[in-house]
Motif scaffolding. Structure first.
Motif, PDB file in Angstrom:
ATOM      1  N   VAL A  62      81.090-104.657   2.312  1.00  0.00           N
ATOM      2  CA  VAL A  62      79.744-105.164   1.993  1.00  0.00           C
ATOM      3  C   VAL A  62      78.994-104.143   1.144  1.00  0.00           C
ATOM      4  O   VAL A  62      78.283-104.496   0.200  1.00  0.00           O
ATOM      5  N   MET A  63      79.181-102.859   1.475  1.00  0.00           N
ATOM      6  CA  MET A  63      78.537-101.795   0.704  1.00  0.00           C
ATOM      7  C   MET A  63      79.011-101.808  -0.742  1.00  0.00           C
ATOM      8  O   MET A  63      78.208-101.712  -1.678  1.00  0.00           O
ATOM      9  N   LEU A  87      70.701-106.851   5.701  1.00  0.00           N
ATOM     10  CA  LEU A  87      71.806-106.516   4.798  1.00  0.00           C
ATOM     11  C   LEU A  87      72.130-105.031   4.879  1.00  0.00           C
ATOM     12  O   LEU A  87      73.294-104.634   4.840  1.00  0.00           O
ATOM     13  N   LYS A  88      71.091-104.222   5.045  1.00  0.00           N
ATOM     14  CA  LYS A  88      71.264-102.765   5.151  1.00  0.00           C
ATOM     15  C   LYS A  88      72.129-102.412   6.357  1.00  0.00           C
ATOM     16  O   LYS A  88      72.998-101.527   6.282  1.00  0.00           O
ATOM     17  N   THR A 131      77.591-104.818  -2.551  1.00  0.00           N
ATOM     18  CA  THR A 131      76.152-104.635  -2.790  1.00  0.00           C
ATOM     19  C   THR A 131      75.904-103.673  -3.940  1.00  0.00           C
ATOM     20  O   THR A 131      75.076-103.951  -4.824  1.00  0.00           O
ATOM     21  N   PHE A 150      64.989-102.276  -0.207  1.00  0.00           N
ATOM     22  CA  PHE A 150      66.003-101.967   0.799  1.00  0.00           C
ATOM     23  C   PHE A 150      65.433-101.248   2.024  1.00  0.00           C
ATOM     24  O   PHE A 150      66.041-101.258   3.092  1.00  0.00           O
ATOM     25  N   ILE A 173      76.716-105.381  -7.165  1.00  0.00           N
ATOM     26  CA  ILE A 173      75.666-106.332  -7.558  1.00  0.00           C
ATOM     27  C   ILE A 173      74.465-105.595  -8.148  1.00  0.00           C
ATOM     28  O   ILE A 173      73.881-106.027  -9.146  1.00  0.00           O
ATOM     29  N   LEU A 174      74.102-104.463  -7.519  1.00  0.00           N
ATOM     30  CA  LEU A 174      72.971-103.674  -8.011  1.00  0.00           C
ATOM     31  C   LEU A 174      73.241-103.136  -9.417  1.00  0.00           C
ATOM     32  O   LEU A 174      72.384-103.208 -10.302  1.00  0.00           O
ATOM     33  N   VAL A 204      66.101-107.828   3.745  1.00  0.00           N
ATOM     34  CA  VAL A 204      67.049-106.879   3.161  1.00  0.00           C
ATOM     35  C   VAL A 204      67.512-105.873   4.199  1.00  0.00           C
ATOM     36  O   VAL A 204      68.620-105.349   4.132  1.00  0.00           O
ATOM     37  N   LYS A 263      74.364-104.347   7.747  1.00  0.00           N
ATOM     38  CA  LYS A 263      75.733-104.786   7.441  1.00  0.00           C
ATOM     39  C   LYS A 263      76.435-103.774   6.539  1.00  0.00           C
ATOM     40  O   LYS A 263      77.625-103.496   6.696  1.00  0.00           O
ATOM     41  N   ILE A 264      75.668-103.232   5.581  1.00  0.00           N
ATOM     42  CA  ILE A 264      76.223-102.241   4.660  1.00  0.00           C
ATOM     43  C   ILE A 264      76.668-101.000   5.417  1.00  0.00           C
ATOM     44  O   ILE A 264      77.725-100.415   5.147  1.00  0.00           O
TER      45      ILE A 264
END
Length: 209
Positions: free
Chosen positions: A163-164, A153-154, A167, A144, A170-171, A150, A156-157
């Protein structure tokens, strides 16, 4: 345990041979317990050889060079050496348990050694599962903070709470899946042997009454 059941039936039918049958049952349980602990010791050695073989194909130095955390390579190696050191200690304890069980002549001591072996294996399994979780967390952190794809994506989070949440979900799911796979692996690897060992303990408990 078929032979043991036959001995127990014979023991119950013939009171005059009770003492002899008890000795025979103890000998059989002693032999079986010793064999089980020997296999635990052998499997633990094969396991460390397997992980060592797998690690040969994964060069951590190259991996860290491709990230901005190349200085972490030395800390990762230190963690790796620490992990191998702990596993070698567990292997030594498995060997020690095997020797103790093989040489004991006391029913009570054999029962204590069986419980001690079970506890050692359980600690070994929990330690390995803990290392799996730690490795995944470190891997996710590096990905990350250094992987270009990635990083998108960070961003976007940081700007989208949904999105956070997805994510993080998913983690957590990924860690749970990996943990479940390794738990099943150890369950199959050591769980069957531990169950047989505890069955021996239960039979010894009946003799010791």
């Amino acid at each position: 345990m078929k032979e043991l059941d036959l001995l127990k039936k014979d023991w119950q039918k013939k009171d005059t041979f009770e003492q002899v049958s008890e000795v025979e049952i103890y000998k059989m349980l002693h032999t079986k317990s010793s064999s089980i602990v020997k296999w635990i010791f052998i499997i633990s050695i094969l396991e460390i050889l397997l992980w060592t073989f797998i690690s040969v194909f994964f060069n951590t130095d190259d991996y860290f060079k491709n990230t901005k955390y190349d200085e972490l390579a030395i800390y990762f190696q230190a963690l790796n050496f620490f992990n191998y050191g702990v596993i070698l200690v567990f292997i030594y304890l498995f060997y020690k348990n095997y020797v103790n069980i093989s040489t004991t002549v006391s029913t009570k001591q054999l029962m204590k050694d069986i419980l001690k072996t079970r506890k050692t294996v359980q600690c070994y399994v929990w330690y390995n599962l803990g290392m799996v979780v730690l490795s995944l967390i470190i891997g996710f952190f590096i990905a990350f903070t250094s992987n270009a794809e990635v990083m998108v994506l960070k961003d976007k989070i940081a700007s989208d709470g949904k999105v956070m949440a997805v994510t993080i979900g998913i983690l957590i799911l990924t860690i749970a899946v990996f943990l479940s796979v390794f738990w099943l692996f150890y369950r199959l690897l050591y769980g069957i042997l531990l169950k047989r060992l505890y069955r021996n303990y239960s039979e010894l408990k009946k003799i010791d009454l």
